[in-house]
Design an enzyme around this catalytic site. Structure first.
Site, short mmCIF file in Angstrom:
data_model
loop_
_atom_site.label_atom_id
_atom_site.label_comp_id
_atom_site.label_asym_id
_atom_site.label_seq_id
_atom_site.Cartn_x
_atom_site.Cartn_y
_atom_site.Cartn_z
N ASN A 21 -45.32 -6.59 21.44
CA ASN A 21 -45.37 -6.50 20.35
C ASN A 21 -44.70 -7.59 19.36
O ASN A 21 -43.62 -8.00 19.52
CB ASN A 21 -44.24 -5.12 20.01
CG ASN A 21 -43.94 -4.80 18.51
OD1 ASN A 21 -44.68 -5.44 17.67
ND2 ASN A 21 -43.24 -3.56 18.38
N ARG A 100 -49.62 -4.25 20.22
CA ARG A 100 -49.58 -3.45 19.06
C ARG A 100 -49.90 -4.07 17.96
O ARG A 100 -49.53 -5.31 17.50
CB ARG A 100 -47.73 -3.27 18.77
CG ARG A 100 -47.67 -2.40 17.56
CD ARG A 100 -46.34 -2.10 17.36
NE ARG A 100 -46.11 -1.08 16.29
CZ ARG A 100 -45.13 -1.32 15.30
NH1 ARG A 100 -44.34 -2.33 15.72
NH2 ARG A 100 -45.03 -0.38 14.30
N HIS A 189 -46.81 3.99 12.28
CA HIS A 189 -46.08 4.85 13.23
C HIS A 189 -46.99 5.78 14.11
O HIS A 189 -46.66 6.65 14.77
CB HIS A 189 -44.72 5.72 12.71
CG HIS A 189 -43.55 5.00 12.45
ND1 HIS A 189 -42.81 5.42 11.25
CD2 HIS A 189 -43.32 3.62 12.58
CE1 HIS A 189 -41.83 4.72 11.22
NE2 HIS A 189 -42.06 3.61 11.83
N GLY A 219 -36.36 6.24 12.26
CA GLY A 219 -35.55 4.93 12.92
C GLY A 219 -35.36 4.12 11.81
O GLY A 219 -35.02 4.79 10.55
N ARG A 250 -35.55 0.77 2.85
CA ARG A 250 -36.75 0.97 1.85
C ARG A 250 -36.29 1.89 1.32
O ARG A 250 -35.92 3.19 1.68
CB ARG A 250 -37.93 0.90 2.88
CG ARG A 250 -38.45 -0.32 3.31
CD ARG A 250 -39.55 -0.09 4.25
NE ARG A 250 -39.59 -0.77 5.49
CZ ARG A 250 -40.09 -0.45 6.59
NH1 ARG A 250 -40.95 0.88 6.65
NH2 ARG A 250 -40.04 -1.22 7.62
N ASN A 345 -31.07 10.77 18.04
CA ASN A 345 -29.55 10.62 18.50
C ASN A 345 -28.74 11.24 17.41
O ASN A 345 -27.50 11.73 17.90
CB ASN A 345 -29.18 9.28 18.53
CG ASN A 345 -29.90 8.47 19.78
OD1 ASN A 345 -29.56 9.04 20.93
ND2 ASN A 345 -30.67 7.40 19.50
N GLU A 395 -43.76 4.32 22.50
CA GLU A 395 -44.89 3.68 22.01
C GLU A 395 -45.67 2.54 22.99
O GLU A 395 -46.90 2.66 22.99
CB GLU A 395 -44.93 2.80 20.80
CG GLU A 395 -44.50 3.93 19.41
CD GLU A 395 -43.49 3.18 18.60
OE1 GLU A 395 -42.50 3.13 18.66
OE2 GLU A 395 -44.18 2.75 17.34
#
Ligand code: AMP
Length: 412
Positions: A21, A100, A189, A219, A250, A345, A395
């Site tokens: 990645n 990825r 995602h 996340g 964002r 979490n 992933e």
């Protein structure tokens, strides 16, 4: 897209896939057995292209970091990785590299063997992902140099969402912008949503193709996806990963009029707006404190910080609204999935979201919510509720599995 036959057949067992990645200044890597998901080695090269460039490699219980030599680039990082793999006698196990790749546009809805032509198309798609696709290509080129004989496979973050119907991916803009400039919703995602949906299907004990699910990947980036009969039919991110729910830095959905106001009346340049909505907004912008959910929870719970509370409250309300909006896409719903660093979490965030979803018959069991975190998976809903699972995403495993599968198919 037609695939070329691979040179190397992939034996069904034993082999491992090196999953890469690649970002503009980092490379995350894992060596994974595609059948079992076992990680043989993993690590991260970061601060690339600077004097601080460093690579950390984890294997078994061991973790070692090495400073990189000039020119401190992706190639230097891979040289250290290859040397370590050789020293650990792992090179012979690697049968392919799985990359990825963030944006596959409408061209790629499946994992794809990387040829010169595919690399060129990924480069062309950089117009839709200017920050990500060029970085992914750097990783591809560096791996082609470092592992000359191995097939390279691209697994696209957008691919899972290519099943979205037109009504979900068309913006309310002139249709010619889609036809002539590819401006539409793509979603991201995808690999994560696909993985957790597959895991939920296992928990439901039925084929994924019979499952109707909503998954919330929460996340630093956040997206919510609705899955009908095992396929993505809508998702909250759009042409870029900026659309949808509020995220770490964002802002998510925004009245476009605000951008005109910032530029025309408040002296913002387009670059300023870009920085504002992508790097300075979201949890960070509202709290004025941090983009990190843990920091905000601690500030809210132990320091009575009202801005941290407001940021987390807005964050959860917008996610709950997004989940509820997907009742428009389904006639049946098997359950809700939480994944990603926050989804896996944060008991507070999960509770705050689900308490606003009573109309959809979701109710959390407070004890199960409290204990299902830090890698634990399971249903955290009450007996009377629809299932609500926490599922740790993986992933890398999907990329390894899909790369191996593609090469097996091509070799047959
Ligand atoms: P990711 O991008 O998936 O790695 O997720 C990063 C986000 O997960 C950050 O906002 C972290 O604060 C959040 N996160 C990680 N661990 C916890 C935790 N124990 N409680 C709350 N949030 C967490």
């Amino acid at each position: 897209m037609t695939q070329q036959k691979s040179q190397s057949a992939v034996p069904a067992n034993s082999n491992a896939i090196l999953v890469i990645n690649c970002g503009s200044s980092s490379v995350k890597f894992s060596l994974i057995k595609p059948q079992s998901g076992e990680t043989l080695l993993s690590g991260l090269a970061e601060c690339l292209l600077s004097n601080d460039a460093i690579i950390t490699i984890k294997q078994g219980g061991n973790k070692k970091s090495y400073k990189l030599a000039a020119p401190f680039d992706h190639q230097s990082a891979l040289a250290v990785l290859v040397a370590q793999l050789q020293q650990l006698h792992l090179v012979k196990d690697i049968c392919a590299i799985g990359h990825r790749v963030v944006h596959g546009g409408e061209t790629y809805s499946q994992p794809t063997l990387i040829t010169e032509q595919v690399a060129q198309t990924i480069a062309q798609l950089a117009k839709l992902a200017p920050l990500h696709n060029p970085a992914n290509l750097i990783g591809i080129k560096a791996c082609q140099q470092a592992f000359k004989k191995l097939p390279q496979v691209a697994v696209f973050d957008t691919a899972f969402h290519q099943s979205m119907p037109e009504k979900a991916f068309i913006y309310g803009l002139p249709y010619s912008l889609y036809q002539e400039h590819d401006i539409r919703r793509y979603g991201f995602h995808g690999t994560s949503h696909y993985f957790v949906a597959k895991q939920a299907a296992k928990l439901l004990n039925k084929p994924l193709a019979q499952c109707n699910l909503i998954s919330a990947h929460l996340g630093n980036g956040c997206s919510v996806t609705v899955i009908k009969h095992g396929k993505s039919v809508d998702t909250s991110m759009g042409m870029t990963p900026g659309e949808g729910v509020m995220m770490g830095t964002r802002c998510g959905d925004l009245d476009a009029g605000i951008i005109f106001h910032l530029v025309e009346n408040l002296g913002y340049s387009i670059n300023d707006v870009d920085k504002l909505v992508n790097k300075e907004s979201g949890l960070l912008g509202v709290s004025g404190l941090s983009n990190d959910c843990r920091t905000l929870e601690n500030a809210m719970l132990y320091e009575n910080n009202s801005q941290a509370k407001l940021a987390l409250t807005v964050f959860c309300y917008r996610i709950a609204k997004s989940i509820a909006s997907y009742s428009a896409s389904l006639t049946q719903l098997d359950g809700l999935i939480f994944t990603g660093g926050i989804g896996e979490n944060s008991t507070w965030v999960r509770a705050e979201i689900v308490k606003q979803l009573g109309l959809l018959n979701f109710y959390l069991d407070a004890d199960k919510n409290q204990t299902t975190r830090f890698g634990a998976s399971g249903n955290i809903a009450t007996k009377d509720s629809r299932p609500c699972w926490v599922i740790a995403t993986n992933e890398e495993w999907v990329i390894a599995e899909q790369s191996a599968q593609l090469l097996t198919n091509l070799a047959q």
